[in-house]
Scaffold this motif. Sequence first.
Motif, PDB file in Angstrom:
ATOM      1  N   GLN A  63       0.825  -1.209   0.000  1.00 38.45           N
ATOM      2  CA  GLN A  63       0.000   0.000   0.000  1.00 38.45           C
ATOM      3  C   GLN A  63       0.859   1.259   0.000  1.00 38.45           C
ATOM      4  OE1 GLN A  63      -2.428  -0.684   3.495  1.00 38.45           O
ATOM      5  NE2 GLN A  63      -4.160  -1.465   2.282  1.00 38.45           N
ATOM      6  N   GLN A  64       1.909   1.222   0.826  1.00 38.42           N
ATOM      7  CA  GLN A  64       2.786   2.398   0.872  1.00 38.42           C
ATOM      8  C   GLN A  64       3.498   2.593  -0.469  1.00 38.42           C
ATOM      9  OE1 GLN A  64       3.137   4.795   3.172  1.00 38.42           O
ATOM     10  NE2 GLN A  64       4.491   5.771   1.672  1.00 38.42           N
ATOM     11  N   ARG A  65       3.911   1.497  -1.094  1.00 41.42           N
ATOM     12  CA  ARG A  65       4.595   1.617  -2.369  1.00 41.42           C
ATOM     13  C   ARG A  65       3.641   2.127  -3.448  1.00 41.42           C
ATOM     14  NH1 ARG A  65       8.545  -3.217  -3.892  1.00 41.42           N
ATOM     15  NH2 ARG A  65       6.614  -4.297  -4.422  1.00 41.42           N
ATOM     16  N   GLU A  66       2.397   1.684  -3.389  1.00 41.01           N
ATOM     17  CA  GLU A  66       1.407   2.164  -4.349  1.00 41.01           C
ATOM     18  C   GLU A  66       1.139   3.657  -4.149  1.00 41.01           C
ATOM     19  OE1 GLU A  66      -1.218   2.556  -7.360  1.00 41.01           O
ATOM     20  OE2 GLU A  66       0.149   0.870  -6.968  1.00 41.01           O
ATOM     21  N   LYS A  67       1.098   4.075  -2.895  1.00 38.43           N
ATOM     22  CA  LYS A  67       0.907   5.510  -2.619  1.00 38.43           C
ATOM     23  C   LYS A  67       2.061   6.319  -3.196  1.00 38.43           C
ATOM     24  CE  LYS A  67       0.362   8.855   1.139  1.00 38.43           C
ATOM     25  NZ  LYS A  67       0.297   9.040   2.614  1.00 38.43           N
ATOM     26  N   LEU A  68       3.272   5.824  -3.016  1.00 37.44           N
ATOM     27  CA  LEU A  68       4.439   6.503  -3.564  1.00 37.44           C
ATOM     28  C   LEU A  68       4.376   6.544  -5.090  1.00 37.44           C
ATOM     29  CD1 LEU A  68       7.192   7.837  -3.359  1.00 37.44           C
ATOM     30  CD2 LEU A  68       8.218   5.554  -3.146  1.00 37.44           C
ATOM     31  N   ARG A  70       1.739   6.599  -6.957  1.00 39.98           N
ATOM     32  CA  ARG A  70       0.742   7.600  -7.374  1.00 39.98           C
ATOM     33  C   ARG A  70       1.333   9.005  -7.296  1.00 39.98           C
ATOM     34  NH1 ARG A  70      -2.763   4.486  -4.075  1.00 39.98           N
ATOM     35  NH2 ARG A  70      -2.711   6.121  -2.467  1.00 39.98           N
ATOM     36  N   GLN A  71       2.089   9.265  -6.238  1.00 39.12           N
ATOM     37  CA  GLN A  71       2.664  10.603  -6.081  1.00 39.12           C
ATOM     38  C   GLN A  71       3.776  10.860  -7.106  1.00 39.12           C
ATOM     39  OE1 GLN A  71       1.181  12.859  -4.250  1.00 39.12           O
ATOM     40  NE2 GLN A  71      -0.273  11.210  -3.795  1.00 39.12           N
ATOM     41  N   SER A  73       3.710   9.587 -10.124  1.00 35.63           N
ATOM     42  CA  SER A  73       2.956   9.872 -11.348  1.00 35.63           C
ATOM     43  C   SER A  73       2.433  11.305 -11.334  1.00 35.63           C
ATOM     44  CB  SER A  73       1.805   8.877 -11.478  1.00 35.63           C
ATOM     45  OG  SER A  73       1.028   9.154 -12.623  1.00 35.63           O
ATOM     46  N   ARG A  74       1.966  11.738 -10.171  1.00 34.42           N
ATOM     47  CA  ARG A  74       1.464  13.116 -10.036  1.00 34.42           C
ATOM     48  C   ARG A  74       2.576  14.125 -10.263  1.00 34.42           C
ATOM     49  NH1 ARG A  74       0.810  16.086  -4.913  1.00 34.42           N
ATOM     50  NH2 ARG A  74      -0.422  17.970  -5.338  1.00 34.42           N
TER      51      ARG A  74
END
Length: 617
Positions: A63-68, A70-71, A73-74
């Motif tokens: 989950q933490q890696r997915e959050k990173l 996304r950021q 990509s942003r």
Amino acid sequence: MTDIDHLSRMNACFLGPRSENEAWLRSEMQAILDSWFGWRRDLFPDDPEAIPYDERVSVPFLQQREKLARQISRLTDILRDEVPKHTPRYIGHMVSEISMPALLGHFSALLHNPNNTSKEVSKVTSVLEAEAITALAAMVGYDPAGASGHFTSGGTVANFEAIWRARFRLDHWLSLALYLAEEHGLPLDVFRAAHMGWKRYFELIAMHGVDEGKTRHYSLVASNPFEAASLLSAHTRSPYKGPVVLVPGNKHFSWLKGVSIFGFGERAFWTIPLDGEGRTDVAVLADLLDRAEKEGRPVLMVVSVAGTTEAGEVDPVDRVQDLLDERKATRGQDIWHHVDAAYGGFFASLLGGVGENLLAPGVRAALAALGRAQSITLDPHKLGYVPYSCGAFLARDREAYSVSSFHAPYLDRADLGASVWAYTLEGSRSAAGATAVWLTSEALGFDPAGFGQIIASTIENCRLFAKTLTTSLPFVRTLQPLDTNIFCFNLAEPGMSLAEANRRTEAVFRKFVASPHFSVSRTSLSRESYEQLIAAHMAGIGGAVDADAMVLLRCVFMNPFWASADVHAQLMPEFVAELAGHYGEVSGASFGPAADGGELPRRVDIDEAVATGPAHF
């Protein structure tokens, strides 16, 4: 070298405006990452995994890696709105496409994250920094075996480094003279003492058996500056007003910062007037030196500029140094000469090759004299095509590099030699810039056959651009001289006053800012500094000088891709048409992109440029 050979070698060093060299760069960056991954994995193979497999597949971890992700990509989406400085459509400021050698060197160093403050934390990159400094020193004409220097965050700090060292030298000489006056009753001439030179300094030390440690009490730096100044005033029976820094009117803003930061005050900043071409007026400089001597104000340093921020002009470094050498020979005055070559120093890579003929004789002579100055500022992150931030300070010899010493027990190790941090204004310094310069030097070489070919191309591109505009649009008024690869011009019709030309030029600039097609910059030359140059420029138009400054559009031709015949053939007519359209909206007039009905000039090659010489358009 044929034109195609030259272009091929140059194009092999840049990604390309449409990522033409993407596949190669991807493979090299992957190779760097592979080496880095392997280095970490293999260094201590018996150590346990700090991040075990079970954790790497756990829900919180993923989950933490997915959050990173996304950021990231942003962030990449946000950065797509950044100013696109890699494209040849960007000719605004002193920044452009970075070279792939510099990018890969920078990237490699970032992964290892060394801090060049000390060899204890930068065993390898400290050596690379020294080798890169040696390469730059050779380029500007210093003896690489004796020159010293280091990398900084930029030209501003490099200029401060020069002030620091010039102050160190002047203070040593004044402190000794004040000590001898106070303790031995010797007469004190402040100006003469402040420029005595190291040879005379050590002669006096030996002659009077002076313990240098005892002179510290009389230092304007190491002791109480107010007390030392009071003693100087008492011995000379006139108020000691402090040293002066002589800087030409085409100066960078960092010099005013410098006199402020080092506590000299703005009245210590003496501006050297400029001649009719916007360069240091050497005759007036001689008068200012005489004035400083008469007023008993030591000259901390004389500054020349090689590649002005506004228009890229090069001061007569050779004639300034001739003047200082003459004063040393006839009056015994050893005066520090610093050259702020943050931009223009890299033009020295042309010297000794056919490309040097693109430079006017006076510019060649000035660049050839860089190695005679005590110190030089360079900015590899400008014309060195190195990523930000990377400046460099160079000193002619170790004597000129000397500065106040400091100690830090946690960094000092006798077995590693002197720590670099003790001789730099900055403490922590990234190795990325030094490594980028090192790899550029190794891959290209800062000489006419290597880096000089790129620099020569930028001058050709600038001159062709200037010629195209002036032959196509009659209201384009080129600022002379055109020394390097910066083209400045204003917009005016015959008989138009400076104030009206400024209004139209400013209005057209605002239209370029609002347009997505091309990026140019704006600058202005004050009458206070550039009075003769402005008068000559306006005389060619036949207009009155009725404003305090002249507004100019400024185009910096660092981008190497203008050398492409296809790029030039498409973008040049577009720029001419856009400028004509903007001017028509501002003036109400109609101008086409080829006023004489002829074709736009073709791209010139280096052989033709050498044959025609450094003509101005």
